[in-house]
Write an enzyme that holds these catalytic residues in place. Structure first.
Site, PDB file in Angstrom:
ATOM      1  N   ASP A 292       0.810  -1.212   0.000  1.00 49.33           N
ATOM      2  CA  ASP A 292       0.000   0.000   0.000  1.00 49.33           C
ATOM      3  C   ASP A 292       0.847   1.267   0.000  1.00 49.33           C
ATOM      4  O   ASP A 292       2.068   1.213   0.147  1.00 49.33           O
ATOM      5  CB  ASP A 292      -0.959   0.000   1.209  1.00 49.33           C
ATOM      6  CG  ASP A 292      -0.276  -0.435   2.508  1.00 49.33           C
ATOM      7  OD1 ASP A 292       0.969  -0.505   2.545  1.00 49.33           O
ATOM      8  OD2 ASP A 292      -0.984  -0.710   3.482  1.00 49.33           O
TER       9      ASP A 292
ATOM     10  N   ASP B  29      -7.764  -2.714  14.151  1.00 46.24           N
ATOM     11  CA  ASP B  29      -9.156  -2.974  13.747  1.00 46.24           C
ATOM     12  C   ASP B  29      -9.256  -4.161  12.775  1.00 46.24           C
ATOM     13  O   ASP B  29     -10.283  -4.373  12.149  1.00 46.24           O
ATOM     14  CB  ASP B  29      -9.776  -1.718  13.115  1.00 46.24           C
ATOM     15  CG  ASP B  29      -9.003  -1.236  11.884  1.00 46.24           C
ATOM     16  OD1 ASP B  29      -8.032  -1.918  11.464  1.00 46.24           O
ATOM     17  OD2 ASP B  29      -9.368  -0.186  11.329  1.00 46.24           O
TER      18      ASP B  29
ATOM     19  N   HIS C 299      -7.404  -4.616  10.011  1.00 45.57           N
ATOM     20  CA  HIS C 299      -7.111  -4.363   8.592  1.00 45.57           C
ATOM     21  C   HIS C 299      -5.798  -5.020   8.158  1.00 45.57           C
ATOM     22  O   HIS C 299      -4.883  -5.203   8.959  1.00 45.57           O
ATOM     23  CB  HIS C 299      -7.144  -2.870   8.246  1.00 45.57           C
ATOM     24  CG  HIS C 299      -6.001  -2.037   8.731  1.00 45.57           C
ATOM     25  ND1 HIS C 299      -6.130  -1.003   9.620  1.00 45.57           N
ATOM     26  CD2 HIS C 299      -4.675  -2.063   8.408  1.00 45.57           C
ATOM     27  CE1 HIS C 299      -4.967  -0.444   9.832  1.00 45.57           C
ATOM     28  NE2 HIS C 299      -4.058  -1.069   9.111  1.00 45.57           N
TER      29      HIS C 299
ATOM     30  N   GLU D 102      -9.609  -1.408   5.238  1.00 44.41           N
ATOM     31  CA  GLU D 102     -10.285  -1.124   6.497  1.00 44.41           C
ATOM     32  C   GLU D 102     -11.548  -1.980   6.619  1.00 44.41           C
ATOM     33  O   GLU D 102     -12.026  -2.545   5.625  1.00 44.41           O
ATOM     34  CB  GLU D 102     -10.665   0.365   6.537  1.00 44.41           C
ATOM     35  CG  GLU D 102      -9.465   1.317   6.466  1.00 44.41           C
ATOM     36  CD  GLU D 102      -8.683   1.392   7.775  1.00 44.41           C
ATOM     37  OE1 GLU D 102      -8.721   0.439   8.582  1.00 44.41           O
ATOM     38  OE2 GLU D 102      -8.007   2.426   7.979  1.00 44.41           O
TER      39      GLU D 102
HETATM   40  C1  GLP Z   1      -0.406   0.240   8.627  1.00 43.81           C
HETATM   41  C2  GLP Z   1      -0.059  -0.586   7.381  1.00 43.81           C
HETATM   42  C3  GLP Z   1      -0.387  -2.046   7.589  1.00 43.81           C
HETATM   43  C4  GLP Z   1       0.205  -2.526   8.896  1.00 43.81           C
HETATM   44  C5  GLP Z   1      -0.396  -1.737  10.049  1.00 43.81           C
HETATM   45  C6  GLP Z   1       0.090  -2.211  11.418  1.00 43.81           C
HETATM   46  O1  GLP Z   1      -1.750   0.514   8.695  1.00 43.81           O
HETATM   47  N1  GLP Z   1      -0.753  -0.109   6.224  1.00 43.81           N
HETATM   48  O2  GLP Z   1       0.134  -2.795   6.486  1.00 43.81           O
HETATM   49  O3  GLP Z   1      -0.043  -3.890   9.062  1.00 43.81           O
HETATM   50  O4  GLP Z   1      -0.012  -0.388   9.855  1.00 43.81           O
HETATM   51  O5  GLP Z   1       1.323  -1.638  11.731  1.00 43.81           O
HETATM   52  P1  GLP Z   1       2.261  -2.140  12.885  1.00 43.81           P
HETATM   53  O6  GLP Z   1       2.898  -3.384  12.404  1.00 43.81           O
HETATM   54  O7  GLP Z   1       3.246  -1.024  13.058  1.00 43.81           O
HETATM   55  O8  GLP Z   1       1.409  -2.349  14.085  1.00 43.81           O
END
Ligand code: GLP
Length: 262
Positions: free
Chosen positions: A68, A137, A139, A144
């Site tokens: 993304d 949440d 995702h 989302e």
């Molecule tokens: C962002 C990214 C996701 C990732 C999420 C969780 O939203 N787009 O791909 O999984 O963060 O991040 P973290 O691993 O820092 O908790």
């Protein structure tokens, strides 16, 4: 069902990921990695970099596709996912930056960028191993809650919660976090041949419980992993704290034949 592995920490998870990627690199001369940002995969990339160096494996033919990107954020911005992937993956793994793609968040072309990205993944022969984090949440990528489980890469609106979670990368100022993004769809992610989702800490426990043991629902996008024939979910004790079948997952992994890998 997905395979659930409960590890003691991020390093143990990172070693398991690195081992799976090493196996792939030995089998295939032009492997395709699915890449993710966030803090969860960082130890995995570190362990992979160490193994590649120790075993002297050449990575010049490795291709990569990130999940993304923020919409409308300059790719040169230090918090763009293009910059983040360069810093955390391309440089330490010595990948060819030209073979590593990130969805194009340029607003002028964003309406067609999603379809172009999915076509590029297909042209590369599909993703071999996709690493995933998970949002609080539920995702994956930036899909989302409410995202179509069949979606392709497209523009999405971020939730307030995700923007709050990610404000730490933007001077703790939520107003600086972009409101939109372009993300691989859940349908795109499910096409990868092997999914490895990593989650650590109590903050992820609810999302992991819904992902693994809840119903399949777009309300918890990661629950779509239940539909995948080869999904591995690696969590620490805290993130796995609400799993009802925890003892079974531990027993199954402990008694797994070594040759099987993950
Ligand atoms: C962002 C990214 C996701 C990732 C999420 C969780 O939203 N787009 O791909 O999984 O963060 O991040 P973290 O691993 O820092 O908790």
């Amino acid at each position: 069902m997905a395979e659930v592995i409960i590890v003691k920490d991020e390093d143990e998870a990172g070693e398991i990921y690195a081992e799976a990627v090493l196996r792939l690199f030995k089998e295939k001369s032009d492997p395709v990695l699915g890449l993710a940002t966030g803090s969860s995969p960082l130890a995995a990339y570190r362990h992979l970099a160490k193994r590649l160096q120790r075993e002297g494996i050449n990575t010049e033919n490795v291709r990569g596709f990130a999940l993304d990107e923020y919409a409308g954020l300059d790719p040169q911005h230090p918090q763009s996912y293009r910059s983040t992937i360069n810093r955390t993956v391309v440089e330490p793994l010595h990948l060819n930056p030209e073979l590593v793609r990130v969805p194009n968040g340029n607003l002028d072309t964003i309406q067609t960028a999603g379809a172009d990205y999915d076509a590029a993944i297909a042209k590369a022969g599909g993703v071999d191993i996709q690493i995933l984090g998970i949002g609080t949440d539920g995702h994956i990528g930036f899909n989302e809650p409410g995202s179509s489980l069949a979606s392709g890469t497209r523009i999405k609106t971020l939730t307030e919660q995700t923007r709050i979670d990610n404000a730490r990368f933007f001077d703790n100022d939520v107003t600086k976090v972009p409101t939109h993004c372009i993300t691989q769809g859940i349908g795109t992610i499910l096409k990868a041949r092997h999914l490895i989702l990593l989650a650590f800490g109590e903050g992820k426990a609810q999302a992991i419980s819904e992902t693994v043991e809840g119903g399949i629902s777009s309300f918890c996008p990661a629950s779509a992993l239940q539909l995948h024939p080869h999904a591995t979910i690696i969590v620490d004790e805290a993130a796995g704290g609400r799993l009802r079948n925890k003892d079974y997952y531990k027993w199954a992994f402990k008694n797994k034949p070594e040759w099987q890998g993950i």
